[in-house]
Structure formats: C-alpha cells, structure tokens
Design a protein around this motif. Structure first.
Motif, PDB file in Angstrom:
ATOM      1  N   TYR A   1      -6.421   2.658  -6.659  1.00  0.00           N
ATOM      2  CA  TYR A   1      -6.369   3.216  -8.004  1.00  0.00           C
ATOM      3  C   TYR A   1      -7.640   2.904  -8.800  1.00  0.00           C
ATOM      4  CZ  TYR A   1      -1.678   4.865  -7.286  1.00  0.00           C
ATOM      5  OH  TYR A   1      -0.598   5.568  -6.816  1.00  0.00           O
TER       6      TYR A   1
ATOM      7  N   THR B   1     -10.578   6.341  -2.212  1.00  0.00           N
ATOM      8  CA  THR B   1      -9.192   6.331  -2.683  1.00  0.00           C
ATOM      9  C   THR B   1      -8.255   6.732  -1.550  1.00  0.00           C
ATOM     10  OG1 THR B   1      -9.876   6.910  -4.931  1.00  0.00           O
ATOM     11  CG2 THR B   1      -7.593   7.377  -4.341  1.00  0.00           C
TER      12      THR B   1
ATOM     13  N   ILE C   1      -3.778   5.918  -0.576  1.00  0.00           N
ATOM     14  CA  ILE C   1      -3.136   6.780  -1.570  1.00  0.00           C
ATOM     15  C   ILE C   1      -3.104   8.196  -1.013  1.00  0.00           C
ATOM     16  CG2 ILE C   1      -3.327   7.752  -3.893  1.00  0.00           C
ATOM     17  CD1 ILE C   1      -4.527   5.099  -4.781  1.00  0.00           C
TER      18      ILE C   1
ATOM     19  N   ALA D   1      -3.578  11.542  -5.226  1.00  0.00           N
ATOM     20  CA  ALA D   1      -4.977  11.279  -5.597  1.00  0.00           C
ATOM     21  C   ALA D   1      -5.622  12.506  -6.224  1.00  0.00           C
ATOM     22  CB  ALA D   1      -5.771  10.822  -4.378  1.00  0.00           C
TER      23      ALA D   1
ATOM     24  N   GLU E   1       3.708  12.514  -8.629  1.00  0.00           N
ATOM     25  CA  GLU E   1       3.692  11.080  -8.346  1.00  0.00           C
ATOM     26  C   GLU E   1       5.111  10.572  -8.056  1.00  0.00           C
ATOM     27  OE1 GLU E   1       2.211   7.142  -8.076  1.00  0.00           O
ATOM     28  OE2 GLU E   1       0.974   8.877  -8.461  1.00  0.00           O
TER      29      GLU E   1
END
Length: 107
Positions: free
Chosen positions: A4, A49, A54, A59, A102
C-alpha cells in the motif's frame, strides 16, 4: 502494508506527472522531463504494488480512482479549472465503486 505504500507512491507520481503535463502545455517544455519521470515512477511503483501481493483489481482501482479524484481537485487549485457539484458527485461515486471492489476482493 508495504504494497500500500508503493500504491500511494504510484498515485502521487501519476498525479504529479499529469499535473506536469498540464503545466507543460501552458509553459516551458522542461515540464516534459517531470512528465516522463513521473509516469515511469508511477508504473514502477504500481508494478511493485502488484509484486507485493495486492490484487490487480484492487491496485488498479485505487490507483485510477485516487488519480482521478486528486487530479480533479488539484487542477482546480493549481490551474483554476472548474470543480462543479456534478464533478464532486462523480468523484464520490468513483470512490464508492473502488470501495466495493475492495470489499468484494476480500483483501
């Protein structure tokens, strides 16, 4: 957590590059150095990332949504561009959509 951080850096670099692109069209061509550097750094951070684990949908969703929202707000601040209620509503809808992605990804 490290992923993150890379994602946040990717957003900052992408927004900086986009604002530099706007500045380059109004002024000195030297801004294009910041444009190229910013986009290269943004994609590098985005790849880091993804390498950190992720998921791509999360992302890219966060990167794109944050980029759109920040660019809209900062273009108002730096270039005096319009930021209407409709634009603000659109930003809220984008943020809501990314939150749903998410939540749906389970991460």
């Amino acid at each position: 957590m490290r992923g993150y951080l890379f994602l946040a850096l990717a957003v900052v670099c992408e927004v900086s590059a986009t604002l530099s692109l706007r500045a380059a069209t109004d002024g000195s061509r030297r801004w294009y150095v910041a444009v190229v550097t910013g986009y290269l750094a943004a994609f590098t951070c985005l790849s880091l990332t993804l390498a950190s684990g992720i998921g791509l949908s999360v992302a890219y969703g966060v990167w794109a949504a944050a980029g759109v929202a920040l660019t809209a707000v900062l273009s108002r601040v730096f270039f005096g561009e319009a930021l209407s209620r409709t634009t603000a509503l659109g930003i809220c809808l984008i943020v809501g959509g990314v939150l749903l992605v998410e939540i749906g990804s389970g991460s």
